[in-house]
Design an enzyme around this catalytic site. Structure first.
Site, PDB file in Angstrom:
ATOM      1  N   HIS A  85       0.811  -1.220   0.000  1.00 53.66           N
ATOM      2  CA  HIS A  85       0.000   0.000   0.000  1.00 53.66           C
ATOM      3  C   HIS A  85       0.848   1.277   0.000  1.00 53.66           C
ATOM      4  CE1 HIS A  85      -3.217  -2.775   0.625  1.00 53.66           C
ATOM      5  NE2 HIS A  85      -4.115  -1.840   0.871  1.00 53.66           N
ATOM      6  N   ASN A 108      -6.079   2.018   7.844  1.00 51.82           N
ATOM      7  CA  ASN A 108      -7.497   2.395   7.784  1.00 51.82           C
ATOM      8  C   ASN A 108      -7.677   3.602   8.689  1.00 51.82           C
ATOM      9  OD1 ASN A 108      -9.747  -0.482   7.472  1.00 51.82           O
ATOM     10  ND2 ASN A 108      -8.703   0.725   5.950  1.00 51.82           N
ATOM     11  N   TYR A 139     -20.115  47.624  -1.355  1.00 51.42           N
ATOM     12  CA  TYR A 139     -20.346  46.446  -0.520  1.00 51.42           C
ATOM     13  C   TYR A 139     -19.070  45.918   0.126  1.00 51.42           C
ATOM     14  CZ  TYR A 139     -25.096  45.878  -2.424  1.00 51.42           C
ATOM     15  OH  TYR A 139     -26.397  46.043  -2.765  1.00 51.42           O
ATOM     16  N   ARG A 146     -18.948  48.134   3.173  1.00 49.65           N
ATOM     17  CA  ARG A 146     -20.153  48.147   4.005  1.00 49.65           C
ATOM     18  C   ARG A 146     -20.569  46.750   4.476  1.00 49.65           C
ATOM     19  NH1 ARG A 146     -25.746  49.220   1.497  1.00 49.65           N
ATOM     20  NH2 ARG A 146     -24.447  49.869  -0.259  1.00 49.65           N
ATOM     21  N   PHE A 173     -14.093   4.489   8.061  1.00 46.77           N
ATOM     22  CA  PHE A 173     -12.958   5.024   7.308  1.00 46.77           C
ATOM     23  C   PHE A 173     -13.378   5.934   6.164  1.00 46.77           C
ATOM     24  CE2 PHE A 173     -13.720   0.534   5.971  1.00 46.77           C
ATOM     25  CZ  PHE A 173     -14.460   0.818   4.835  1.00 46.77           C
ATOM     26  N   GLU A 196     -14.883  -0.821  -3.362  1.00 45.51           N
ATOM     27  CA  GLU A 196     -14.939   0.526  -2.789  1.00 45.51           C
ATOM     28  C   GLU A 196     -15.480   1.456  -3.876  1.00 45.51           C
ATOM     29  OE1 GLU A 196     -10.846   0.605  -1.779  1.00 45.51           O
ATOM     30  OE2 GLU A 196     -11.112  -1.083  -0.405  1.00 45.51           O
TER      31      GLU A 196
END
Length: 511
Positions: free
Chosen positions: A83, A195, A280, A283, A328, A414
């Site tokens: 991973h 995770n 603006y 203000r 997760f 997933e």
């Protein structure tokens, strides 16, 4: 200084201290018993025959494959190494340290099933400043921030790379030089480490803290611009904002009133002012910046909850059952990051309009073109305003919500993801742009106030002007401008501008 973390109740203020000042963090030892209890439950499952996801099975689409007890350690090691797929530049040290602190909080809740050895190693790495090299890209914000957190876990195993005492080293060398020993991961521990939403949450928190710092500075520069343009303070009257009722608007108006109190410039045009209303950008500062403050506060509440959450999978519940869920998934973080991005964009947008007003002789009520003392011969802040416009536009483009995007991953297991990690990471660049916009407004506001001499601005704003002038001299003639912009930006980013007038006067992040 060391901050003791009490998982479940860690406040934003402690997380901000870890981010800004790099304080060490340790878990309250009162949580050790629950951590050990959950670890024992996982060890018992790993020794048995019942398949439990992440303990003695494969991961993701491979969850149906049972793993022999003898292969538990290999399973966890393979998980981490496979991973480690991050790409891009390394995340900054302060963000990595915040990730590690957040991981401590999550593991400290005692629902992840890890041994105390892992907790103690993270604490040791924080104390001795072993900073894992975590590439900035690679997470879609679901099933946890898998790739970023795997790079953290790899260093804990003696793999990967880390920074120690200014050097980039192998994970094993960094631990050895720091006097720390790597761990051999037991059942579920690798999964518990990767995770989780800690990378997304740390990046979102960094964006939040930076955005709030810019928002406070924008009130100072907004007040300077108001005085420089001889704007009215009447729109900041308390009753106006009480009648509407929004907390951020009320707090912002109160700060603007305090900042402008005692201004001789304002006193000079209380009577006989031919303008009925200001634009603006002058203000409506309480309505716009106050709404942004409310948005930041709302995002802060979400991120404080997430920082204290258990977000790995599966979890050891109070009845000792081990159940697979989906904590997760970083959707709350993604939404918070999008809220912060919108606030950053709008704070910069209205500040840029104030800069544009000050350099425009048609709008600035008597100030010279581009705030140049000898316009024509000098261009003054002409291109500084253009730079602020470029940064404002860039932030507009980056403010598009990341949370509405999704793409299926892991063979459609997933199939809906949050995109929280890069949604939060963009906040770093957006706040960098915002610091510069506010810095340019500081240059314009102070220059404009000085051009009103012998009239003076308020005592508080004089302090802010003095802070700027210590770093950037007045602009009498054109000069090489980039260092001026960099210095002013640095004052905003470092919080020096807010410190000059006392931060307690400005609205806090927690209302």
């Amino acid at each position: 200084m060391t901050i003791t973390l009490h998982p479940g109740t860690v406040p934003l203020a402690d997380l901000a201290s870890i981010y800004w000042s790099g304080e060490n963090a340790v878990l309250d030892r009162g949580f050790d018993t629950q951590i050990e209890k959950a670890a024992a439950r996982i060890a018992a499952i790993a020794a048995g025959n019942e398949p439990v996801y992440g303990v003695n099975t494969g991961f993701g689409k491979l969850a149906s494959i049972k793993i022999d007890a003898a292969d538990t350690a290999t399973l966890q090691r393979n998980l981490i190494l496979s991973h480690c797929c991050g790409v891009g530049a390394a995340l900054p040290e302060n963000i990595v340290r915040l990730i590690m602190a957040l991981k401590l909080i999550s593991l400290g809740r005692g629902a992840s099933g890890v041994r105390l050895d892992l907790v103690r190693l993270i604490e040791g790495m924080l104390e001795r400043r072993v900073t894992p090299l975590i590439p900035e890209k690679g997470s879609v914000g679901a099933s946890g921030d898998l790739a970023p957190l795997a790079h953290l876990a790899a260093v804990m195993m003696g793999e990967g790379e880390a920074f120690f005492e200014g050097e980039r080293l192998s994970g094993s060398a960094a631990l050895e030089r720091a006097g720390l020993a790597p761990v051999v991961l037991a059942a579920k521990e690798g999964l518990a480490l990767i995770n989780g939403t800690q990378a997304s949450t740390a990046l979102a928190l960094a964006g939040l803290f930076r955005a709030h710092r810019a928002a406070q500075a924008a009130l100072i520069t907004g007040a300077l611009s108001t005085d420089a343009a001889m704007g009215s303070s009447a729109p900041f009257t308390a009753d106006i904002h009480t009648l509407r009722g929004h907390r951020g608007q009320i707090d912002t108006a109160a700060a603007l009133r305090a900042l402008l109190d005692g201004s001789a410039i304002r006193q000079s045009h209380l009577d006989g002012d031919e303008r009925v209303q200001d634009p603006y950008c002058i203000r409506c500062q309480p309505q716009v910046d106050g709404a942004c403050l409310d948005l930041l506060r709302q995002a802060g509440r979400t991120l404080e909850i997430e920082a204290n959450a258990v977000t790995d999978n599966p979890l050891v519940l109070s009845d000792e059952s081990v159940v697979s869920g989906g904590n997760f998934h970083a959707e709350p973080v993604a939404f918070a990051a999008d809220q912060i991005a919108i606030a950053i964009c709008e704070i910069g947008a209205i500040a840029q309009r104030r800069i544009a007003l000050l350099v425009d002789p048609a709008l600035s009520y008597g100030l010279p073109p581009f705030l140049a003392r000898k316009p024509g011969l000098n261009s003054g802040l002409m291109i500084a305003e253009v730079t602020s416009a470029a940064l404002m536009s860039e932030n507009k483009q980056m403010s598009h919500p990341a949370s509405v995007d999704s793409t299926p991953t892991s063979a459609n297991q997933e199939d809906h993801v949050s995109m929280a990690c890069h949604g939060a990471r963009r906040l770093l660049q957006m706040t960098e742009n915002l610091f510069a916009i506010i810095g340019i407004e500081a240059l314009a506001g102070v220059q404009g106030v000085e051009l009103r001499a012998p009239l003076t601005t308020s005592p508080l704003l004089q302090k802010a002007a003095a802070c700027l002038r210590e770093a950037v001299p007045g602009l009498d003639e054109d000069r090489y401008m980039a260092p001026d912009l960099a210095a002013a930006t640095g004052l905003v980013a470092a919080g020096a501008l807010t410190a000059s007038i006392g931060p307690d006067l400005l609205p806090a992040l927690e209302d």
